[in-house]
Design a protein around this motif. Structure first.
Motif, mmCIF file in Angstrom:
data_model
loop_
_atom_site.group_PDB
_atom_site.id
_atom_site.type_symbol
_atom_site.label_atom_id
_atom_site.label_comp_id
_atom_site.label_asym_id
_atom_site.label_seq_id
_atom_site.Cartn_x
_atom_site.Cartn_y
_atom_site.Cartn_z
ATOM 1 N N ALA A 88 0.850 -1.195 0.000
ATOM 2 C CA ALA A 88 0.000 0.000 0.000
ATOM 3 C C ALA A 88 0.878 1.233 0.000
ATOM 4 O O ALA A 88 2.086 1.160 0.246
ATOM 5 C CB ALA A 88 -0.930 0.004 1.213
ATOM 6 N N GLY A 89 0.251 2.380 -0.242
ATOM 7 C CA GLY A 89 1.005 3.620 -0.276
ATOM 8 C C GLY A 89 1.446 4.096 1.093
ATOM 9 O O GLY A 89 2.606 4.441 1.298
ATOM 10 N N ILE A 90 0.534 4.118 2.076
ATOM 11 C CA ILE A 90 0.839 4.686 3.389
ATOM 12 C C ILE A 90 1.152 3.601 4.412
ATOM 13 O O ILE A 90 2.231 3.586 4.996
ATOM 14 C CB ILE A 90 -0.329 5.557 3.892
ATOM 15 N N ALA A 91 0.217 2.693 4.677
ATOM 16 C CA ALA A 91 0.420 1.636 5.676
ATOM 17 C C ALA A 91 -0.207 0.354 5.159
ATOM 18 O O ALA A 91 -1.419 0.308 4.928
ATOM 19 C CB ALA A 91 -0.193 2.029 7.017
ATOM 20 N N ALA A 92 0.594 -0.693 4.981
ATOM 21 C CA ALA A 92 0.068 -1.928 4.407
ATOM 22 C C ALA A 92 -0.976 -2.566 5.314
ATOM 23 O O ALA A 92 -2.055 -2.943 4.871
ATOM 24 C CB ALA A 92 1.211 -2.902 4.130
ATOM 25 N N ASP A 93 -0.665 -2.711 6.583
ATOM 26 C CA ASP A 93 -1.587 -3.327 7.545
ATOM 27 C C ASP A 93 -1.940 -2.262 8.579
ATOM 28 O O ASP A 93 -1.118 -1.897 9.417
ATOM 29 C CB ASP A 93 -0.921 -4.531 8.212
ATOM 30 N N ASN A 94 -3.173 -1.758 8.516
ATOM 31 C CA ASN A 94 -3.563 -0.638 9.369
ATOM 32 C C ASN A 94 -4.680 -1.026 10.324
ATOM 33 O O ASN A 94 -5.734 -1.492 9.908
ATOM 34 C CB ASN A 94 -4.033 0.547 8.523
ATOM 35 N N SER A 95 -4.438 -0.841 11.610
ATOM 36 C CA SER A 95 -5.497 -0.957 12.608
ATOM 37 C C SER A 95 -5.554 0.305 13.457
ATOM 38 O O SER A 95 -6.252 0.340 14.465
ATOM 39 C CB SER A 95 -5.267 -2.184 13.505
ATOM 40 N N GLY A 96 -4.817 1.328 13.035
ATOM 41 C CA GLY A 96 -4.817 2.609 13.733
ATOM 42 C C GLY A 96 -5.561 3.656 12.932
ATOM 43 O O GLY A 96 -6.599 3.388 12.325
ATOM 44 N N THR A 97 -5.024 4.863 12.900
ATOM 45 C CA THR A 97 -5.642 5.986 12.194
ATOM 46 C C THR A 97 -4.688 6.529 11.145
ATOM 47 O O THR A 97 -3.511 6.757 11.423
ATOM 48 C CB THR A 97 -6.011 7.110 13.177
ATOM 49 N N VAL A 98 -5.204 6.723 9.940
ATOM 50 C CA VAL A 98 -4.472 7.403 8.873
ATOM 51 C C VAL A 98 -5.338 8.575 8.442
ATOM 52 O O VAL A 98 -6.469 8.381 7.985
ATOM 53 C CB VAL A 98 -4.191 6.472 7.681
ATOM 54 N N ARG A 99 -4.825 9.783 8.587
ATOM 55 C CA ARG A 99 -5.658 10.967 8.345
ATOM 56 C C ARG A 99 -4.882 12.017 7.551
ATOM 57 O O ARG A 99 -3.705 12.257 7.797
ATOM 58 C CB ARG A 99 -6.121 11.555 9.673
ATOM 59 N N ASN A 100 -5.566 12.623 6.583
ATOM 60 C CA ASN A 100 -4.999 13.722 5.789
ATOM 61 C C ASN A 100 -3.689 13.310 5.114
ATOM 62 O O ASN A 100 -2.700 14.048 5.130
ATOM 63 C CB ASN A 100 -4.763 14.959 6.662
ATOM 64 N N CYS A 101 -3.691 12.132 4.519
ATOM 65 C CA CYS A 101 -2.502 11.630 3.836
ATOM 66 C C CYS A 101 -2.793 11.448 2.349
ATOM 67 O O CYS A 101 -3.947 11.326 1.938
ATOM 68 C CB CYS A 101 -2.054 10.298 4.440
ATOM 69 N N SER A 102 -1.732 11.404 1.541
ATOM 70 C CA SER A 102 -1.900 11.218 0.103
ATOM 71 C C SER A 102 -0.821 10.289 -0.427
ATOM 72 O O SER A 102 0.281 10.202 0.127
ATOM 73 C CB SER A 102 -1.848 12.565 -0.630
ATOM 74 N N ALA A 103 -1.158 9.599 -1.522
ATOM 75 C CA ALA A 103 -0.217 8.667 -2.142
ATOM 76 C C ALA A 103 -0.308 8.778 -3.651
ATOM 77 O O ALA A 103 -1.403 8.875 -4.212
ATOM 78 C CB ALA A 103 -0.513 7.236 -1.696
ATOM 79 N N ASP A 104 0.842 8.786 -4.297
ATOM 80 C CA ASP A 104 0.948 8.669 -5.750
ATOM 81 C C ASP A 104 1.797 7.431 -5.973
ATOM 82 O O ASP A 104 3.020 7.474 -5.884
ATOM 83 C CB ASP A 104 1.607 9.921 -6.336
ATOM 84 N N ILE A 105 1.133 6.298 -6.246
ATOM 85 C CA ILE A 105 1.793 5.017 -6.060
ATOM 86 C C ILE A 105 1.622 4.100 -7.265
ATOM 87 O O ILE A 105 0.577 4.091 -7.910
ATOM 88 C CB ILE A 105 1.238 4.329 -4.779
#
Length: 653
Positions: free
Chosen positions: A312-329
């Motif tokens: 994944a672009g930001i976090a492959a395995d996420n059980s937390g919070t991902v906020r206001n992020c962007s990916a060009d992947i």
């Protein structure tokens, strides 16, 4: 003119990522390997008369003659030196300190007492030099010498590791140092000192003679997760190349390996990375249990793991919070799950994120934001996200579950306020928002074109039983390529097993099996398509289930380009054009402030004290395993009750 020049030349190369290394001369000898003393008598001696730590110190000869210079010189590869000194000098004596021949200061004091000096410098080989000399014949019977003790060489990050004064990271060597001290530093606070170019750092398991310096992600493994904070301060980390095919180097790789619950990463930009491995590969973190805020990534990942979260672009395995992020992947994967922001989102929250995706995966489980949205450890949420899928899916017509936002939205999870554009390719269960829905989908828009086999829809591939979809629009075209099995290509949902309410579609629909085209959806049974509309003029689909009667049992209401912008058609079926919808140029669209619709619980376009009291109680309540703690007050459906919801309430107060 100098009569004597006595040298003590010491060459010392320290392992650059070891803990701070000290020479305290204990036992009357050099403790560190590599010391040599070729100066002869009357130069530097061990003494127990005085020391700053322990029993021993090093002293210049007290019998120094007028005009003599005693030199202590040490060559060390380090980024820091610190030492203690105690001068026993008279007014005209001299003691000077140099780094690489550059004068740093006079150590001459006429009053005795231990003092400390410390210098942080660039990590490279350095020559450190102390000069002690006696000038003039004054005070012939007095002391003319200096003591040195506790000389420390080693890798030391600037800062204190606190929130107020975090450790500053400025190079790939700093990451390696943190790895070497991970048991002590994983809970500390860090910040970037500037942009970092990681060219020359990484891992190349297939090229044993490669001279790439090993890159060590923070929170390297599950036994020592990163639990502190990391502030990128808007700086960029670029050009990481990490190619790993062997265990354990082939998994949980990014700038971070594991971010623990309570760990926070913010304001970090990662660009031009190239990662090859098996599992849990991402630009920011392999596994995130904490929080990632205001980060962006751009790069390429190639994954070949058969199980779990692949890439994944930001976090492959996420059980937390991902906020206001962007990916060009760009991602190439043999197996799922794969996502533009997260591959697997187990009870995590992905909020207000965006992704530009070029993702190819032949086995399925592919998405523009998060592939597998599940409630294994809480209610998984995707809200306010946008995915521009330049290409997403499989060109080989293989695989299951492809979604412009999420491949599979599972029980207890929700997708709200999201937008999907571009193209999605797959075999079965292919949709512009999700391939298969078992949760809640509200207020989403899909403009993505869909190319799929069985059960493909411009919004959803399949809506499973007991799960609702409402207030959504789909305007992308759908091409079904079903051959042995009919495509069930639909303008909104390929197979509806549960209600779809107040939604709209207008895309062109076609397939190899002409009788399996549906302008809006293929309903599993009657009564599942509630107050929905489609534009027949643009759909140009087969007329199966197209129904213009006042009370259609199986189908959406049919409109034409000449009537599709007549808001009364929708209002007569219960659509709210005061706080939810507004009319666009050729179709109804959601208002930007649509959460007001959910804030106005009794639909009277006002909010009273009873509503405010309910909001207060929910705000102060603790989260529960189900959604009850936020029901009716999480107006924008992002899983939080906070100032954003309060602002919507205030807007209609």
């Amino acid at each position: 003119m100098l009569r004597n020049c006595l040298f003590c030349l010491v060459s010392l190369n320290l392992f650059c990522f070891a803990s701070l290394t000290a020479e305290s001369f204990e036992g009357g000898e050099y403790a560190l390997a590599g010391w040599s003393d070729n100066t002869g008598a009357k130069s530097w001696e061990f003494t127990t008369e005085d020391s700053s730590s322990g029993d021993y110190a090093l002293t210049s000869s007290p019998e120094i003659a007028e005009g003599d210079i005693i030199v202590l010189e040490i060559e060390v590869t380090t980024n820091r030196i610190a030492f203690d000194f105690n001068p026993y000098f008279q007014p005209y004596d001299q003691a000077k300190f140099y780094i690489d021949g550059i004068y740093k200061g006079n150590l001459h004091f006429t009053s005795t007492g231990w003092r400390e000096l410390e210098y942080n410098i660039d990590y490279q080989p350095h020559t450190f030099r102390w000069e002690v000399s006696r000038q003039g014949s004054y005070y012939p019977e007095e002391n003319h010498f200096m003591l040195l003790d506790n000389i420390r060489f080693g890798y030391q990050l600037p800062g204190e590791g606190t929130k107020i004064n975090p450790y500053l990271i400025s190079s790939g060597d700093d990451f390696a140092y943190i790895y070497s001290e991970r048991e002590h530093l994983s809970g500390n606070h860090f910040a970037l000192a500037g942009d970092i170019d990681l060219t020359g750092f990484g891992h190349n398991s297939g090229e044993p003679e490669d001279e790439t310096a090993e890159f060590y992600p923070l929170g390297y493994d599950s036994s020592c997760k990163f639990s502190g904070s990391f502030d990128g301060r808007g700086f960029k980390i670029s050009s990481l190349t990490y190619h790993a095919e062997e265990y354990p180097f082939d998994r949980n790789k990014g700038i971070f390996g594991f971010i623990a619950e309570g760990g926070v990463v913010r304001n970090l930009h990662v660009s031009n990375f190239d990662i090859i491995g098996h599992y849990s590969l991402a630009g920011i973190a392999g596994t995130n249990e904490g929080a990632i805020y205001n980060c962006s990534v751009s790069g390429r990942i190639e994954a070949s793991g058969q199980y779990g979260a692949a890439a994944a672009g930001i976090a492959a395995d996420n059980s937390g919070t991902v906020r206001n992020c962007s990916a060009d992947i760009e991602i190439l994967s043999s197996y799922g799950a794969v996502g533009g922001i997260a591959a697997k989102n187990s009870g995590g929250k992905i909020q207000n994120c965006s992704a530009v995706n070029r993702i190819t995966c032949s086995s399925g489980g592919v998405s523009g934001i998060a592939a597998n949205l599940s409630s294994a450890s809480g209610n998984g949420i995707i809200s306010g996200c946008t995915a521009n899928n330049i290409f997403l899916g499989s060109e080989t017509k293989n695989g299951f579950y492809y979604g412009g936002i999420c491949s599979t939205n599972n029980t207890g999870c929700s997708i709200t306020g999201c937008l999907s554009t571009g193209s999605v390719y797959g075999n079965q269960y292919v949709g512009g928002i999700t391939g298969k829905n078992k949760g809640e989908i509200l207020c989403c828009e899909s403009r993505a074109d869909i190319f799929g086999g069985t059960y493909c829809g411009a919004a959803v591939g399949e809506n499973d039983t007991n799960y609702d979809i409402a207030y959504c629009t789909a305007s992308g075209d759908v091409l079904g390529w079903g051959e042995e099995i009919p495509a069930n290509a639909s303008g909104f949902c390929g197979l509806a097993r549960d209600p779809i309410e107040q939604s709209f579609s207008c895309g062109f629909v076609s397939s190899a099996e002409g009788d399996s085209n549906y302008a809006f959806a293929y309903p599993w049974q009657s009564g599942l398509i509630i107050d929905c509309f489609y534009n027949y003029s643009t759909a140009l689909a087969g007329e199966r289930f197209a129904n213009t009667s006042e009370e259609p049992s199986n189908a959406a209401y049919t409109l034409y380009s000449s009537t599709v912008t007549d808001s009364l058609k929708y209002i007569n079926r219960g659509w709210n054009f005061d706080s939810m919808w507004e009319m666009g140029s050729d179709m109804p669209v959601l208002r930007e402030d649509w959460p007001i619709f959910f804030a106005d619980r009794n639909a009277d376009m006002q909010t009273g004290m009873s509503d405010l009291d309910t909001f207060r109680q929910k705000w102060c309540a603790s989260p529960t395993a189900d959604n009850s703690w936020r029901e009716g007050t999480d107006f924008n459906k992002d899983g939080d009750i906070n100032n954003i919801d309060f602002a919507f309430m205030a807007k209609i107060w």
